[in-house]
Design a protein around this motif. Structure first.
Motif, PDB file in Angstrom:
ATOM      1  N   LEU A 189      10.667   2.669   5.777  1.00  0.00           N
ATOM      2  CA  LEU A 189       9.540   3.474   4.783  1.00  0.00           C
ATOM      3  C   LEU A 189      10.452   3.209   3.079  1.00  0.00           C
ATOM      4  O   LEU A 189      11.495   3.221   3.236  1.00  0.00           O
ATOM      5  N   VAL A 190       9.532   1.626   2.870  1.00  0.00           N
ATOM      6  CA  VAL A 190       9.991   1.229   1.721  1.00  0.00           C
ATOM      7  C   VAL A 190       8.704   0.975   0.581  1.00  0.00           C
ATOM      8  O   VAL A 190       7.918   1.452   0.609  1.00  0.00           O
ATOM      9  N   LEU A 233       2.359   3.931  -7.428  1.00  0.00           N
ATOM     10  CA  LEU A 233       3.284   3.314  -6.760  1.00  0.00           C
ATOM     11  C   LEU A 233       3.355   3.335  -5.234  1.00  0.00           C
ATOM     12  O   LEU A 233       2.000   3.370  -4.532  1.00  0.00           O
ATOM     13  N   SER A 234       3.827   2.295  -4.125  1.00  0.00           N
ATOM     14  CA  SER A 234       3.696   1.534  -2.497  1.00  0.00           C
ATOM     15  C   SER A 234       4.122   2.350  -1.526  1.00  0.00           C
ATOM     16  O   SER A 234       5.454   2.271  -2.013  1.00  0.00           O
ATOM     17  N   CYS A 235       4.229   2.368  -0.365  1.00  0.00           N
ATOM     18  CA  CYS A 235       4.711   2.498   0.273  1.00  0.00           C
ATOM     19  C   CYS A 235       4.304   2.402   2.168  1.00  0.00           C
ATOM     20  O   CYS A 235       3.468   2.736   2.133  1.00  0.00           O
ATOM     21  N   TYR A 287      -0.137   5.263  -0.824  1.00  0.00           N
ATOM     22  CA  TYR A 287      -0.133   4.709  -2.498  1.00  0.00           C
ATOM     23  C   TYR A 287       0.164   5.911  -3.523  1.00  0.00           C
ATOM     24  O   TYR A 287      -0.684   7.367  -3.217  1.00  0.00           O
ATOM     25  N   LEU A 288       0.789   5.935  -4.550  1.00  0.00           N
ATOM     26  CA  LEU A 288       0.495   6.928  -5.652  1.00  0.00           C
ATOM     27  C   LEU A 288      -0.041   6.520  -6.454  1.00  0.00           C
ATOM     28  O   LEU A 288       0.971   5.854  -7.573  1.00  0.00           O
ATOM     29  N   GLN A 289      -1.076   7.410  -7.364  1.00  0.00           N
ATOM     30  CA  GLN A 289      -1.492   6.348  -8.266  1.00  0.00           C
ATOM     31  C   GLN A 289      -1.444   7.556  -9.602  1.00  0.00           C
ATOM     32  O   GLN A 289      -1.484   8.679  -9.385  1.00  0.00           O
ATOM     33  N   MET A 290      -0.181   7.175 -10.808  1.00  0.00           N
ATOM     34  CA  MET A 290      -0.107   8.453 -11.710  1.00  0.00           C
ATOM     35  C   MET A 290      -0.445   7.213 -12.681  1.00  0.00           C
ATOM     36  O   MET A 290      -0.244   6.820 -13.039  1.00  0.00           O
ATOM     37  N   ASP A 291      -1.207   8.660 -13.335  1.00  0.00           N
ATOM     38  CA  ASP A 291      -1.797   8.435 -14.878  1.00  0.00           C
ATOM     39  C   ASP A 291      -1.491   9.807 -15.725  1.00  0.00           C
ATOM     40  O   ASP A 291      -0.782  10.266 -15.419  1.00  0.00           O
ATOM     41  N   TRP A 336      12.256   9.606   5.618  1.00  0.00           N
ATOM     42  CA  TRP A 336      12.601   8.977   4.499  1.00  0.00           C
ATOM     43  C   TRP A 336      12.464   7.601   3.776  1.00  0.00           C
ATOM     44  O   TRP A 336      12.882   7.009   4.569  1.00  0.00           O
ATOM     45  N   GLY A 337      11.649   7.529   3.201  1.00  0.00           N
ATOM     46  CA  GLY A 337      12.684   6.562   2.395  1.00  0.00           C
ATOM     47  C   GLY A 337      13.737   6.467   1.373  1.00  0.00           C
ATOM     48  O   GLY A 337      13.839   7.343   1.173  1.00  0.00           O
ATOM     49  N   GLN A 338      13.912   4.840   0.721  1.00  0.00           N
ATOM     50  CA  GLN A 338      15.062   5.456  -0.233  1.00  0.00           C
ATOM     51  C   GLN A 338      14.815   5.622  -2.121  1.00  0.00           C
ATOM     52  O   GLN A 338      15.873   5.662  -2.375  1.00  0.00           O
TER      53      GLN A 338
END
Length: 128
Positions: A4-5, A20-22, A80-84, A118-120
């Protein structure tokens, strides 16, 4: 081997946005519940958001208050995680997580050591 990157972190001013993207590999992505967690400086890791394999169910931590949106593209093996409306309290390392057996709602409550992959992490730094 499952990887997971995360990507998309960085420095942003308060009230700004980040996406963010994974990217996942080594697993059958469309079978996995995906989630985002974060760890602010000097604090423990906390749940941010989760999304079911089919994207029918999404859950958010209480602090999100409508500011973040989790989504996934199963064709691209990416979540994805869109953060506003970011604020300095959102400063943290953001982690992507995946689990084939857990429901999206369960990702919020289960002890993190039980989550499969988990990713890093990627650092988000929100300046005031």
């Amino acid at each position: 081997q499952v990887q997971l990157v995360e990507a998309g972190g960085g420095l942003v001013q308060a009230a700004g946005s980040l996406r963010l993207s994974c990217a996942a590999s080594g697993l059958t992505f469309e079978r996995y519940t995906m989630a985002w967690f974060r760890q602010p400086p000097g604090k423990g890791r906390e749940f941010v958001a989760s999304i079911s394999a089919s994207a029918d169910d999404v859950y958010y931590g209480d602090f999100v208050k409508g500011r973040f949106t989790i989504s996934r593209d199963n064709a691209k093996n990416t979540v994805y995680l869109q953060m506003d409306s970011l604020n300095p309290e959102d400063t943290a390392v953001y982690y992507c997580a995946a689990d084939q057996a857990l429901a999206a709602q369960t990702m919020e409550y289960i002890q993190h050591r039980y989550i499969e992959h988990w990713g890093q992490g990627t650092l988000v730094n929100v300046s005031s």
